[in-house]
Write a protein that holds these residues in place. Structure first.
Motif, PDB file in Angstrom:
ATOM      1  N   VAL A   1       1.026  -1.249  -0.117  1.00 12.15           N
ATOM      2  CA  VAL A   1      -0.001  -0.136  -0.053  1.00 12.15           C
ATOM      3  C   VAL A   1       0.891   1.214  -0.003  1.00 12.15           C
ATOM      4  N   ILE A   2       2.005   1.309   0.867  1.00 11.69           N
ATOM      5  CA  ILE A   2       3.005   2.312   0.585  1.00 11.69           C
ATOM      6  C   ILE A   2       3.477   2.367  -0.597  1.00 11.69           C
ATOM      7  N   GLY A   3       3.711   1.328  -1.176  1.00 11.90           N
ATOM      8  CA  GLY A   3       4.623   1.451  -2.497  1.00 11.90           C
ATOM      9  C   GLY A   3       3.621   1.733  -3.716  1.00 11.90           C
ATOM     10  N   LEU A   4       2.205   1.961  -3.419  1.00 11.96           N
ATOM     11  CA  LEU A   4       1.472   2.648  -4.369  1.00 11.96           C
ATOM     12  C   LEU A   4       1.799   3.820  -5.043  1.00 11.96           C
ATOM     13  N   ASN A   5       2.598   4.778  -4.037  1.00 11.17           N
ATOM     14  CA  ASN A   5       2.937   5.862  -4.385  1.00 11.17           C
ATOM     15  C   ASN A   5       4.127   5.986  -5.081  1.00 11.17           C
ATOM     16  N   ALA A   6       4.816   4.979  -5.603  1.00 12.49           N
ATOM     17  CA  ALA A   6       6.048   5.068  -6.536  1.00 12.49           C
ATOM     18  C   ALA A   6       5.560   5.526  -7.869  1.00 12.49           C
TER      19      ALA A   6
END
Length: 657
Positions: free
Chosen positions: A461-466
């Motif tokens: 979920v944090i990685g969705l911002n990449a």
């Protein structure tokens, strides 16, 4: 007065043109910050150097990466060694028999008096040679050790000076040793007379960096294989970072003139190198009033630099910036090539900025400088066009334990909006890597499985911002691995809706170097948006899975058993959709997904590694559907284009026989 005004106007036009072609101050800052943050995110003590590390991205520039060896430390004198570190071997400099800027490295006497077993350092034992009854570290053997053990066997590689090059000369890697103290040979540099540059604060910062040692000896020396070159790469990087933008552009112009004009003459190629240009710029900057380096004075500044280069070649004198006793041009030229290079440089000098007429990068100055570049391309388009190659370059392996280091630096050192944006993008990228790592690979019990599930989900979920797509697809893959096929299909459907014409594919962009009209229009509409919003909504990156990824479909586990690999987002989405329908026994939808996957294969660029994986996914899908002939055809096609054996095509072919 009128002539002076005209000269300033011409310089300003040229300066603005150079900002478009080479990079504005903002672009250079982003490039530098992105690579510095990337270095922080590495498990090794990593330093990105060379042109890209300095903020330039010129044609033909490779990425220079230096790794500081954690198992060896260098001291200038034995008396400086206060504590014997059981985790590192210590060596002492000996410059008695070397040319300036070179040294031999003797094993600390403390070790001489003990049996040379070294425990964890057994591999280093083979690197020692006897010289004057003392053990000395062989630079040649050290480089060979790095080449054989510190590179994966599938990477093509060769020795290039002190570096190891691979991937078609796009990357230069150098393992080096470090001395934390500022050495005696360079101490006169600290207090020698200068105008105003470098500042006292910068001098103190540079001294604190110490020096490095790279594995290459003085050419022609009888002890060449046991000599090490003293490197000031970190100091030089700090000096370049202190340049005004006008200085940096003059430096870039000299490099372009060297690579795109001088080196076209085969008999002169290699006579002058980028390091000479850098050294020349340091001397000129030290002797010049900083106020002269202005945008409206860039042409006279560049011409003065070129004139100084001609002088240095004519008199065969270019002193090392930190150790002036070392003349870099000593015996560099013979009578013939020296006369030819002086004639050529003099001719270029007389042409003024028209000397770039035969340069690939700057040849269109007269055309573009008469047009309003601001009306031709929006600021966002220009910004992305110049920084995307850097973001493509730095997509390398990150270790999970570097997340805390990145977060700590982000919280304590990130003071500008740009740095916060870049840290956020890099942290998101790293969390996607962390999600690949199963935290409890061999732990039984529902509790551990639940904790692992929650951790992976949170990281993804944090990685969705990449970026706009790859994070969603890795989340879909995660649901597939956990047999939540409906959830995976919903995520895939949402992802495919986002695969629209304005999206910018970062993997293909390095080949195209331009935007289509729709992308330009959307970027222009987003001109008030921040870089983070633009990256998240428009940029598409390939789906990268780490070695032995815990969230990749079982059908693709073979592709990550030896190394990390990339899958192009659109075909990966169709393949993942095929797998979900396959396990749901929906054969009709399976065939539709396979058709879409085949269509994506036809439009892919076959020589890009992640597009080879597209062909392999087609083969796997055919194999699952029982069509062995089509599967074999697909694997054969992938294997035919896989010269370096990056893919699993050959292995999968063997399994079909």
């Amino acid at each position: 007065m009128e002539d002076m005004t005209r000269e300033k106007h011409e310089s300003l036009k040229f300066y603005n043109y150079l900002c478009q072609k080479i990079g504005s101050e903002e672009v250079v800052k982003i490039r530098r910050l992105a690579l510095v943050i990337h270095d922080i995110g590495q498990s090794n003590n990593t330093i990105t150097s060379g042109s890209k590390g300095e903020g330039l991205d010129l044609k033909g520039s490779d990425l220079d990466v230096m790794f500081i060896d954690p198992y060896i430390k260098v001291y200038e004198l034995e008396t400086e060694v206060c504590v014997f570190d059981s985790h590192r071997l210590s060596f002492i400099m000996n410059t008695d028999e070397t040319q300036s800027s070179f040294t031999q490295l003797y094993l600390l006497t403390h070790y001489q008096n003990h049996e040379l077993t070294f425990g964890n350092f057994g591999g280093l034992l083979n690197l020692l040679e006897m010289n004057h009854l003392r053990y000395v570290l062989s630079s040649e053997q050290y480089k060979q050790l790095c080449m054989s053990h510190r590179f994966a066997s599938y990477l093509p590689k060769k020795v290039h000076g002190p570096c190891i090059s691979c991937d078609n000369d796009k990357y230069d890697y150098a393992w080096c040793l470090k001395c934390d103290a500022w050495i005696c040979q360079a101490k006169p540099w600290i207090r020698r007379p200068r105008t105003a540059w470098p500042s006292p604060e910068l001098i103190l910062k540079i001294i604190s960096c110490g020096v490095l040692f790279v594995p290459i000896g003085c050419k022609g020396s009888i002890n060449e294989n046991i000599e090490w070159r003293i490197s000031f790469s970190v100091s030089e990087k700090n000096l370049i970072f202190s340049f005004s933008h006008t200085q940096l552009l003059c430096y870039a112009m000299l490099k372009i003139l060297l690579k795109e004009v001088l080196d076209k003459h085969e008999d002169l190629k290699g006579l002058l190198c980028s390091y000479f240009i850098k050294t020349l710029m340091f001397w000129i900057s030290e002797e010049t009033n900083p106020n002269l380096w202005r945008p409206d004075n860039i042409i006279p500044c560049f011409m003065a630099c070129l004139k100084r280069l001609i002088y240095c070649v004519r008199y065969s004198i270019l002193s090392h910036y930190f150790i002036p006793e070392n003349n870099l041009f000593l015996l560099r030229f013979n009578t013939d090539n020296k006369e030819k290079i002086i004639t050529l440089l003099t001719s270029l000098y007389r042409q003024g900025i028209n000397c770039f007429a035969s340069s690939e990068t700057l040849q269109d100055f007269r055309i573009q400088s008469n047009e309003s570049t601001e009306s031709l391309i929006s600021r966002n388009s220009r910004l992305l066009q110049q920084i995307i190659p850097i973001f493509h370059t730095i997509r390398m392996i990150f270790e999970p334990d570097q997340v805390l280091r990145l977060l700590y630096t982000f919280l304590h050192s990130s003071r500008t909006g740009t740095s916060r944006v870049l840290f956020a993008l890099q942290i998101s990228e790293v969390y996607m890597v962390v999600a690949d790592k199963n935290q409890y690979p061999n732990s039984p019990g529902n509790k551990h499985r639940y904790v692992s599930y929650k951790n992976e989900l949170n990281n993804l979920v944090i990685g969705l911002n990449a970026d706009a797509i790859s994070g969603l697809l890795k989340l879909a893959s995660f649901f597939y691995v956990h047999k939540s096929y409906e959830a995976s299909l919903n995520m895939i459907s949402y992802t495919l809706q986002k695969c629209t014409d304005e999206k910018i594919d970062i993997s293909c962009f390095i080949y195209e170097k331009t935007f289509n009209p729709i992308q330009k229009h959307v970027l222009n509409l987003m001109k008030k948006e921040k870089l983070s919003a633009i990256m998240k909504s428009l940029i598409i990156k390939s789906c990268r899975f780490q070695k032995d990824s815990s969230i990749i479909p079982q059908e693709l586990q073979l592709d990550v058993s030896e190394r990390y690999t990339f899958f192009h987002p659109l075909p990966f989405a169709h393949f993942l959709s095929f797998l979900c329908y396959y396990h749901l026994h929906d054969i009709s939808s399976c065939r539709q997904s396979l058709q879409r996957l085949q269509q994506a294969q036809k439009t892919s660029i076959i020589f890009i590694p992640n597009c080879l994986n597209t062909v392999i996914m087609c083969g796997i899908a055919h194999q699952l559907m029982g069509d062995t002939y089509s599967a074999r055809t697909a694997f054969q096609e992938a294997a035919r284009h896989d010269e370096n054996h990056f893919s699993t095509a050959s292995l999968r072919l063997t399994s079909l026989i």
